[in-house]
Every structure is written in structure tokens, then in C-alpha cells.
Write a protein that holds these residues in place. Structure first.
Motif, PDB file in Angstrom:
ATOM      1  N   ALA A 173       0.728  -1.052  -0.025  1.00  0.00           N
ATOM      2  CA  ALA A 173       0.003  -0.032   0.117  1.00  0.00           C
ATOM      3  C   ALA A 173       1.023   1.274   0.016  1.00  0.00           C
ATOM      4  O   ALA A 173       0.441   2.422  -0.851  1.00  0.00           O
ATOM      5  CB  ALA A 173      -0.876   0.239   1.155  1.00  0.00           C
ATOM      6  N   GLU A 174       1.913   1.381   0.786  1.00  0.00           N
ATOM      7  CA  GLU A 174       2.777   2.474   0.844  1.00  0.00           C
ATOM      8  C   GLU A 174       3.324   2.536  -0.477  1.00  0.00           C
ATOM      9  O   GLU A 174       3.608   3.693  -1.025  1.00  0.00           O
ATOM     10  CB  GLU A 174       3.966   2.376   1.690  1.00  0.00           C
ATOM     11  N   TYR A 175       4.012   1.630  -1.280  1.00  0.00           N
ATOM     12  CA  TYR A 175       4.609   1.601  -2.668  1.00  0.00           C
ATOM     13  C   TYR A 175       3.438   2.197  -3.661  1.00  0.00           C
ATOM     14  O   TYR A 175       3.941   3.169  -4.155  1.00  0.00           O
ATOM     15  CB  TYR A 175       5.257   0.251  -2.835  1.00  0.00           C
ATOM     16  N   ARG A 176       2.365   1.587  -3.590  1.00  0.00           N
ATOM     17  CA  ARG A 176       1.553   2.011  -4.532  1.00  0.00           C
ATOM     18  C   ARG A 176       1.035   3.664  -4.433  1.00  0.00           C
ATOM     19  O   ARG A 176       0.762   4.334  -5.179  1.00  0.00           O
ATOM     20  CB  ARG A 176       0.151   1.045  -4.489  1.00  0.00           C
ATOM     21  N   ALA A 177       0.987   3.951  -3.105  1.00  0.00           N
ATOM     22  CA  ALA A 177       0.484   5.383  -2.877  1.00  0.00           C
ATOM     23  C   ALA A 177       1.514   6.506  -3.361  1.00  0.00           C
ATOM     24  O   ALA A 177       1.119   7.508  -3.544  1.00  0.00           O
ATOM     25  CB  ALA A 177       0.374   5.547  -1.394  1.00  0.00           C
ATOM     26  N   LEU A 178       2.760   5.888  -3.409  1.00  0.00           N
ATOM     27  CA  LEU A 178       3.903   6.731  -4.102  1.00  0.00           C
ATOM     28  C   LEU A 178       4.072   6.746  -5.507  1.00  0.00           C
ATOM     29  O   LEU A 178       5.015   7.462  -6.011  1.00  0.00           O
ATOM     30  CB  LEU A 178       4.974   6.686  -3.317  1.00  0.00           C
ATOM     31  N   ALA A 188      11.656  14.187  -3.290  1.00  0.00           N
ATOM     32  CA  ALA A 188      11.365  13.462  -2.036  1.00  0.00           C
ATOM     33  C   ALA A 188      10.567  12.226  -2.165  1.00  0.00           C
ATOM     34  O   ALA A 188      10.921  11.301  -1.668  1.00  0.00           O
ATOM     35  CB  ALA A 188      11.107  14.546  -0.847  1.00  0.00           C
ATOM     36  N   ALA A 189       9.610  12.477  -2.789  1.00  0.00           N
ATOM     37  CA  ALA A 189       8.490  11.594  -2.862  1.00  0.00           C
ATOM     38  C   ALA A 189       9.177  10.233  -3.642  1.00  0.00           C
ATOM     39  O   ALA A 189       8.889   9.246  -3.387  1.00  0.00           O
ATOM     40  CB  ALA A 189       7.119  12.089  -3.484  1.00  0.00           C
ATOM     41  N   ARG A 190       9.665  10.439  -4.637  1.00  0.00           N
ATOM     42  CA  ARG A 190      10.422   9.615  -5.395  1.00  0.00           C
ATOM     43  C   ARG A 190      11.279   8.699  -4.489  1.00  0.00           C
ATOM     44  O   ARG A 190      11.503   7.445  -4.829  1.00  0.00           O
ATOM     45  CB  ARG A 190      11.151  10.063  -6.712  1.00  0.00           C
ATOM     46  N   ALA A 191      12.144   9.565  -3.700  1.00  0.00           N
ATOM     47  CA  ALA A 191      13.096   8.674  -2.877  1.00  0.00           C
ATOM     48  C   ALA A 191      12.431   7.984  -1.777  1.00  0.00           C
ATOM     49  O   ALA A 191      12.570   6.639  -1.669  1.00  0.00           O
ATOM     50  CB  ALA A 191      13.984   9.819  -1.949  1.00  0.00           C
ATOM     51  N   LEU A 192      11.218   8.222  -1.475  1.00  0.00           N
ATOM     52  CA  LEU A 192      10.342   7.476  -0.452  1.00  0.00           C
ATOM     53  C   LEU A 192       9.869   6.221  -1.419  1.00  0.00           C
ATOM     54  O   LEU A 192       9.712   5.063  -0.728  1.00  0.00           O
ATOM     55  CB  LEU A 192       9.242   8.271   0.004  1.00  0.00           C
TER      56      LEU A 192
END
Length: 431
Positions: free
Chosen positions: A170-175, A182-186
């Protein structure tokens, strides 16, 4: 009465005289008998010391004929017991012929290198792959339900229910739609987390968004499920082994080498393997390694052989016959196996030096092949050794210690004797 006593005394005196003569004759020394015969010669002109019975050689007589046991006596010649080198056992030619003594040359030859040993086909453990749980999960479904099932690469193995996977996905798909750095790094960090949890790109694509955290594990390669350690519905912990896959594309053959043959085998030695399960077919490979482990029960050392098995006809556990072909060595001195005399303390051969002279020579032996044994020390090649009758020479001469004192200087006043009829030693003293 008086007359009877006189006759009895005469008879007793006669018996005493006969007994005394007999004892004196029995006590006559061999040396004096031999001395009395000095100068006697036979028809060939050889000097005779005495005559003796081959059954009782310690009794010497000054004339030929029959012995008290009714045996034909043989002469002892002076040239049989005089001169020579210390420690050499001499046998007259007639006795050598009667014993059937045969000799053979000490040759230098290259022993045949090929050897045949037993072996066993086993799994190639380098082809093994372990399928384990990366997180705490529950086995929702098992697609492989029995060990030794053959699977193809990418085939489903099991479905696991793991909430930890669900939160990470879920975390991966949300980003995925994030545009900032910063978002791409997350998002990249979230992908690495999934990789650590054991999810591949195919697993991520196959995951069902918005539903349960059930993911399917696929076979990383084609092979056989050699062990199945879980059952459907079982809860498993992170790191627990679920099953093990192994390929049959190649197999190992573990050959049992005797200690004497292990020294000739090296990594890369070519081998030919045959199995009864596949008659008429030969499998070719090489020795991968000589394992540093000797079986304490059989005193054999294992050689690991790698064989290609493209059609999977070789199954682990099958008995195999392994023929190894080490590199040919150089020519070494060898003797026939029957020439060796093992005493328990050492090994020796009887060396024939010619003219009826024989010597015991201790030797150190190496490997054997084709009826010949390598001599590491004691012989250089070109000598002649006794191959028939040597045990008679050895045992009879050992009774008097002749072979025990070979190659040592004789002490003053000592004499080496031999008990065999017609045998003498070079110490210069007759039996």
C-alpha cells in the motif's frame, strides 16, 4: 649253579661292550668325521666332506650308501660351503631344481592407470534452492502438496497471507504518482523494503490492490521439490524454510577410493560411469574434488564427480561403477605379486644372484595392478627375484637365523647355518 653264574657274567660283559661301542659311535663329532674324509672326491672330481641323509641332515657319514632310515645319502661338497659373501644363502643346483625354484626379472614399467571403484549417485547440492518465508505469514494454499514433485520455472508453489506485505504494498502504490524528488526517494525506499521482504516485480504486479495480503510464491527454477516442510493452514515465522528445490540437470557421483589409489586421483581426472539402471550407456565426467574425509569403517576416501544428466535418467541413490583414468606416470621398478614375502613386520623378496646364491632383500612397496607391485625402495631394476619356491628358502633359512643376519657383518667365531638339505651359507661352516 656256578657255571650258570659264569655264563651270565660273560653275557653281561658282552652287552656292556656293545653298548659302549654304540655310544662312542653316536658321540663321534661331525668335525672329526669331516676331517677324516679330507681328500675324498667323487667321479666328477669334486671334494666331498661327508655324506648325509636329507631327512636327518645333522647326521654325517664317511661313506655313501643307505642311511639308517633306508634313504639314499647325498654328498656335501667342500665348494658348497667355502668362500663367498657374508649373508648369502647357497643351494646346490640339484636342490634348486628339486625345489622348482623359478625367477623373474625386476622390470621397469608403467602400471596401468585405470582403476574401477564403486560409487553412489547423489543430488548436486550446488543446484539446491531454498524457498523460505521472509515475513510472518499463514500458508493459505499449497500448490505443491507432496515431496519429489517436479516443477517448472515460474510455477506457483504456495499462497501466503502476510499483513506486513499488505502495508508495504500500500505504501509503495501510494507513492507511484508522486513527482517530487523527496516522494520519488520514498517510493524507491518502499520498493527496496518489498525486495527485502522477498517480493519480486512479478509478485508486486500480481498482488491484488485493496484486497487481502495474499501473495503467490513461484518456483525460481525448474527442478524437483526434494523437501516439503509445511502444510496448508500452517503459521510460519520469518526465515522459516517452506520447501527445497533441486535440479537434476547435473548430479554428483561419490566414488569410494581405497587409500592406496587415492594418491593417484586429482581434480580434473576423467571418469566413466555406468549404472545397472541404464544398461549399455556410459556417462563421462571429471573429478571435481577429492574429499578430505576417510571412512573409518571401510578406510576409503570419497571423490566427488560431476555428471551431466539432461534427460534425468540418473536418480540420486543409484549404485554406480566408476572407472577412473589418472594420468600415466613414469616407469617404475615392479615385481610379480607372488615374489613378495610379507612377514608382518616388513616385506621382502628373495634375490637370485646366480650360481645358486640367494639373498633376502627388504623392500617398500607401492600400488599394485595387473599382477605386479611397485617397488619404492630396495630394488633398482634389472635384478632377478624368486617367484616360486621362495617360501621354502625363506622359512628353512630363517630356522637358523640366516635371513635375520643378512646384510650385517659376521661376528668373529660366529657361523650362519641353513637347515635345508643341500643349502649352505657363506660363513664357511658346514651344517
Amino acid at each position: 649253579m656256578k657255571r650258570f653264574l659264569i655264563m651270565l657274567g660273560i653275557v653281561a660283559l658282552a652287552v656292556a661292550l656293545l653298548a659302549g661301542g654304540y655310544v662312542a659311535g653316536r658321540r663321534q663329532s661331525p668335525a672329526s668325521t669331516a676331517a677324516a674324509n679330507t681328500g675324498k672326491t667323487d667321479a666328477s672330481g669334486r671334494k666331498v666332506l661327508y655324506w648325509y641323509d636329507t631327512m636327518v641332515p645333522q647326521q654325517h657319514f664317511d661313506h655313501p650308501g643307505l642311511s639308517p632310515m633306508g634313504m639314499q645319502m647325498v654328498p656335501k661338497y667342500a665348494d658348497e660351503v667355502t668362500g663367498g659373501e657374508a649373508g648369502v644363502v647357497t643351494i646346490d643346483p640339484a636342490t634348486v631344481q628339486n625345489l622348482g625354484v623359478r625367477t623373474a626379472p625386476v622390470e621397469k614399467r608403467v602400471l596401468a592407470a585405470a582403476m574401477q571403484v564403486p560409487g553412489t549417485v547423489t543430488w548436486n547440492l550446488r543446484e539446491a534452492t531454498t524457498v523460505s518465508a521472509r515475513v510472518d505469514a499463514v500458508i493459505a494454499q499449497l500448490d505443491v502438496r507432496a515431496p519429489y514433485t517436479t516443477v517448472a520455472a515460474g510455477q506457483p508453489l504456495a499462497e501466503l497471507l502476510a499483513p506486513q506485505w499488505n502495508s508495504a504494498l500500500a505504501e509503495y502504490r501510494a507513492l507511484q504518482q508522486a513527482q517530487s524528488a523527496a516522494a520519488r526517494a520514498l517510493r524507491h525506499a518502499a520498493r527496496e523494503r518489498l525486495r527485502v521482504l522477498g517480493l519480486s516485480d512479478a509478485d508486486i504486479r500480481a498482488a491484488r490492490p485493496g484486497k487481502d495480503a495474499t501473495l503467490t510464491l513461484h518456483a525460481p527454477r525448474a527442478g524437483v521439490v526434494t523437501s516439503l516442510d509445511v502444510r496448508e493452514g500452517q503459521r510460519v515465522a520469518a526465515g522459516q524454510t517452506l520447501m527445497t528445490l533441486n535440479s537434476l540437470a547435473t548430479v554428483w557421483v561419490e566414488a569410494a577410493l581405497p587409500q592406496g589409489a587415492a594418491g593417484a586421483v586429482r581434480a580434473g581426472t576423467p571418469v566413466t560411469v555406468t549404472v545397472d539402471a541404464v544398461p549399455g550407456r556410459r556417462f563421462h565426467g571429471t573429478v571435481e574434488a577429492l574429499l578430505p574425509d576417510v571412512d573409518t569403517a571401510t578406510r576409503t576416501q570419497k571423490a566427488r564427480i560431476v555428471l551431466d544428466n539432461p534427460d534425468a535418467v540418473l536418480s540420486p541413490g543409484v549404485f554406480a561403477t566408476v572407472q577412473l583414468m589418472p594420468a600415466r606416470g613414469e616407469a617404475v621398478p615392479v615385481v610379480p605379486d607372488e615374489a613378495l614375502i610379507a612377514t608382518g613386520r616388513d616385506t621382502r623378496v628373495i634375490l637370485a644372484e646366480g650360481d645358486g646364491r640367494f639373498r633376502a632383500v627388504p623392500v617398500h612397496t607401492g600400488r599394485s595392478d595387473g599382477g605386479y607391485t611397485q617397488v619404492l625402495d630396495g630394488l633398482a631394476g634389472g635384478e632377478r627375484v624368486v617367484v616360486s619356491g621362495q617360501f621354502l628358502i625363506d622359512s628353512e633359512a630363517s630356522l637358523s637365523g640366516a635371513l635375520e643376519r643378512l646384510n650385517t657383518a659376521a661376528k668373529p667365531g660366529s657361523a650362519t647355518r641353513a637347515a635345508m638339505p643341500g643349502m649352505a651359507t657363506s660363513q664357511g661352516e658346514p651344517r
